[in-house]
Design a protein around this motif. Sequence first.
Motif, PDB file in Angstrom:
ATOM      1  N   LYS A   1       0.807  -1.212   0.000  1.00 21.78           N
ATOM      2  CA  LYS A   1       0.000   0.000   0.000  1.00 21.78           C
ATOM      3  C   LYS A   1       0.844   1.269   0.000  1.00 21.78           C
ATOM      4  O   LYS A   1       0.493   2.267  -0.622  1.00 21.78           O
ATOM      5  CB  LYS A   1      -0.925  -0.013   1.221  1.00 21.78           C
ATOM      6  CG  LYS A   1      -1.946  -1.133   1.210  1.00 21.78           C
ATOM      7  CD  LYS A   1      -2.838  -1.076   2.446  1.00 21.78           C
ATOM      8  CE  LYS A   1      -3.862  -2.188   2.428  1.00 21.78           C
ATOM      9  NZ  LYS A   1      -4.758  -2.178   3.614  1.00 21.78           N
ATOM     10  N   ASN A   2       1.980   1.229   0.719  1.00 21.16           N
ATOM     11  CA  ASN A   2       2.818   2.425   0.815  1.00 21.16           C
ATOM     12  C   ASN A   2       3.707   2.634  -0.404  1.00 21.16           C
ATOM     13  O   ASN A   2       4.350   3.670  -0.517  1.00 21.16           O
ATOM     14  CB  ASN A   2       3.693   2.351   2.073  1.00 21.16           C
ATOM     15  CG  ASN A   2       2.866   2.366   3.340  1.00 21.16           C
ATOM     16  OD1 ASN A   2       1.778   2.938   3.373  1.00 21.16           O
ATOM     17  ND2 ASN A   2       3.372   1.718   4.381  1.00 21.16           N
ATOM     18  N   ARG A   3       3.767   1.615  -1.295  1.00 23.32           N
ATOM     19  CA  ARG A   3       4.580   1.668  -2.507  1.00 23.32           C
ATOM     20  C   ARG A   3       6.073   1.820  -2.229  1.00 23.32           C
ATOM     21  O   ARG A   3       6.858   2.085  -3.145  1.00 23.32           O
ATOM     22  CB  ARG A   3       4.140   2.821  -3.417  1.00 23.32           C
ATOM     23  CG  ARG A   3       2.731   2.676  -3.963  1.00 23.32           C
ATOM     24  CD  ARG A   3       2.413   3.801  -4.908  1.00 23.32           C
ATOM     25  NE  ARG A   3       1.056   3.651  -5.454  1.00 23.32           N
ATOM     26  CZ  ARG A   3       0.502   4.514  -6.303  1.00 23.32           C
ATOM     27  NH1 ARG A   3       1.185   5.588  -6.699  1.00 23.32           N
ATOM     28  NH2 ARG A   3      -0.728   4.303  -6.748  1.00 23.32           N
ATOM     29  N   SER A   4       6.463   1.656  -1.003  1.00 22.77           N
ATOM     30  CA  SER A   4       7.887   1.730  -0.653  1.00 22.77           C
ATOM     31  C   SER A   4       8.121   0.919   0.609  1.00 22.77           C
ATOM     32  O   SER A   4       7.210   0.720   1.416  1.00 22.77           O
ATOM     33  CB  SER A   4       8.344   3.174  -0.444  1.00 22.77           C
ATOM     34  OG  SER A   4       7.669   3.759   0.638  1.00 22.77           O
TER      35      SER A   4
ATOM     36  N   THR B   1      10.949   1.128  -3.986  1.00 20.99           N
ATOM     37  CA  THR B   1       9.882   2.080  -4.300  1.00 20.99           C
ATOM     38  C   THR B   1       9.222   1.693  -5.612  1.00 20.99           C
ATOM     39  O   THR B   1       9.920   1.391  -6.607  1.00 20.99           O
ATOM     40  CB  THR B   1      10.438   3.519  -4.408  1.00 20.99           C
ATOM     41  OG1 THR B   1      10.982   3.913  -3.136  1.00 20.99           O
ATOM     42  CG2 THR B   1       9.337   4.506  -4.804  1.00 20.99           C
TER      43      THR B   1
END
Length: 291
Positions: A101-104, A127
């Motif tokens: 969800k945070n893409r990182s 990322t």
Amino acid sequence: MAPIASFAAAVLLLLALASPAAAFNITRILGEFPDFSTFNGLLSQTKLADEINRRQTITVLAVNNGGMGAITSLPSDVQRKVLAVHVVLDYYDAEKLGSMKNRSAVLTTLFQSTGQATNRMGFINYTRRAADGVMMFGSAEPGAPLTSQMVKPVMSRPYNISVLEVSSAIVPPSIGSVDNSRARAPAPALTKIPAPAPAPSKSKKPKTEGAPTPAPAPSDDDSSANAPADADGPDADGPATDGPDADGPAADAPADDDDDKSSDDTGDAAGRVVARASLGIVALLVILVSL
């Protein structure tokens, strides 16, 4: 007997599958892909393949032969460190990375477990770009860029091992100087030691201590020493004028005067006796003449 034999075979199969040694072999897995022959060969040469095979959950970020120049040009001890950065201590496939969800995320590598990692060299930054969804990797060391991107998944065995191909090697900028970082710390301390040299200040102190000379002191002592010499003069002349008083002090003079004064007094006394005798003779002559 047949059911017993089949049961024993099933137990042996389960034990084999549960054994960590039979989990996977990274050398055999990469051996099926000629594009990773250089990467696979360095894993075996540096004995890092044995470390990988002892793990039960692992992700390998493999670099193809065309991108291995950044690793093969390094010293052998640094090669092992850089290769350990490409081994993540968890299972990640393309689906798991894409669903974050945070893409990182910050991923822990095998290099972190060696105890030699400093300044976040043992971690990888991941990322997923929002614009095109490309998955990027790079060292978590401060200032390191995200320059390596995922090309494609190579193989996966959930949830034990996953091999992902990345476009370029992930090399922390300071990984080659990890051992030299401690040696640089004492250098400024050595340069500070000779800086506050007190030698010139000490050389000035003896000059100031030796500057005041005791020249005036002897001049005062000499003047005081000469004072009693002048006082002796008038005392010697005083009794010469007064005859009757000279007899008294002549006896008291030796208590305060030197041997030279006593000799002068005796000479004066003899002179006075002669003078008195001559006066007596003159008186006798006058009397005789008058007769």
